[in-house]
Design an enzyme around this catalytic site. Structure first.
Site, short mmCIF file in Angstrom:
data_model
loop_
_atom_site.label_atom_id
_atom_site.label_comp_id
_atom_site.label_asym_id
_atom_site.label_seq_id
_atom_site.Cartn_x
_atom_site.Cartn_y
_atom_site.Cartn_z
N THR A 77 1.30 1.99 -5.53
CA THR A 77 0.66 0.72 -5.39
C THR A 77 0.16 0.20 -7.03
O THR A 77 0.39 -0.89 -7.01
CB THR A 77 -0.69 0.84 -4.42
OG1 THR A 77 -0.32 1.38 -3.00
CG2 THR A 77 -1.42 -0.39 -4.52
N HIS A 105 0.86 -1.16 0.01
CA HIS A 105 -0.06 -0.09 0.11
C HIS A 105 0.94 1.22 0.06
O HIS A 105 2.14 1.30 0.52
CB HIS A 105 -0.89 0.20 1.27
CG HIS A 105 -0.21 0.33 2.45
ND1 HIS A 105 -0.43 1.93 2.90
CD2 HIS A 105 0.77 -0.17 3.44
CE1 HIS A 105 0.52 1.92 4.02
NE2 HIS A 105 0.93 0.39 4.41
N CYS A 106 0.25 2.38 -0.47
CA CYS A 106 0.85 3.77 -0.09
C CYS A 106 -0.09 4.78 0.47
O CYS A 106 -0.86 4.07 1.65
CB CYS A 106 1.30 4.26 -1.68
SG CYS A 106 -0.03 4.20 -2.75
N THR A 107 -0.14 5.64 -0.04
CA THR A 107 -1.35 6.63 0.59
C THR A 107 -2.87 6.56 0.21
O THR A 107 -3.74 6.43 1.07
CB THR A 107 -0.81 8.20 0.62
OG1 THR A 107 0.27 8.09 1.32
CG2 THR A 107 -1.81 9.21 1.14
#
Length: 243
Positions: free
Chosen positions: A143, A135-137
């Site tokens: 992602t 994941h990222c933000t």
């Protein structure tokens, strides 16, 4: 839940399974790989839900400042393996460009952040049995690059990879204001930052075309960045085989 691609967990908006996509070898398997947005809003119940779903490895693609402001609840988890690889470290696309800023960012990442991409894919290839969540933000850019490469190595059609990328737009709509607020707090201009919140299909179409034009194919790209045939086979097997 085992046939549902979007996994609704309170505190998140964009957790999606990479299972159920057609390939020449059969569909990708569910609960092998999850792509996601930030996890810092999860409470204990949300963390437990992901563990119950099968998550045994979490790979956080965010940079140090994001980690400091929005700590990952899995960073100190007792049973889930946690890794952090800042995928876009050092990349700063020019806001003066009139072109597709996200395409330029993805092209830069694929060309300049190959060691980080290789590290992430190796972590996935070598992960223990269970579900790997990366994941990222927003679960869109960092992602999205990793998801596109994973689906590509499994043999998923380009049109499905594009569709997978584009689904983010609707799912992150409720948190766009929050994401923007966080970016502004770290020095971003709010009007300029809006350009980074899109996930237009055309961007991923052009990204896949870039991979083909510059590197030949997704398998050729993975080989170029240092993954050997055994690691690539493990990635395919994680999505398609029996583990």
């Amino acid at each position: 839940m085992h046939t549902t691609r979007h996994i609704p967990v309170p505190g998140t908006h964009n957790i999606r399974d990479l299972g159920g996509y057609a390939t020449a070898s059969g569909p990708t398997q569910f609960r092998r790989l999850l792509r996601a947005d930030a996890l810092h809003r999860l409470d204990e119940t949300g963390v437990a839900t992901l563990v119950d779903t099968g998550v045994t490895t979490v790979i956080d693609l965010r940079h140090d400042d994001e980690l400091a402001h929005q700590p990952n609840p899995f960073a100190s988890h007792g049973t889930v393996r946690y890794h952090n690889v800042s995928l876009l470290d050092g990349l700063a696309p020019s806001l003066m460009s009139d072109g597709d800023l996200l395409l330029e960012l993805y092209q830069s990442a694929l060309s300049q952040r190959q060691s980080a991409i290789a590290e992430v894919l190796t972590l996935i290839a070598d992960a223990p049995t269970g579900t790997v969540l990366f994941h990222c933000t927003a679960g869109k850019d960092r992602t999205g690059i990793i998801a596109a490469l994973l689906l590509g190595i499994a043999g998923v059609e380009a049109s499905d990879i594009v569709d997978d990328y584009a689904q983010t737009a609707a799912l992150i709509a409720p948190i766009v204001a929050d994401i923007t607020k966080g970016a502004v707090a770290r020095g971003a201009d709010p009007e300029s930052f809006k350009r980074f919140l899109a996930s237009e299909p055309e961007t991923m179409v052009a990204t896949l075309a870039f991979i083909e034009a510059e590197f030949g194919s997704v398998p050729a790209y993975l080989a170029l960045i240092g993954l050997d045939e055994a690691a690539i086979a493990r990635l395919r097997n994680r999505l398609l085989g029996e583990i």
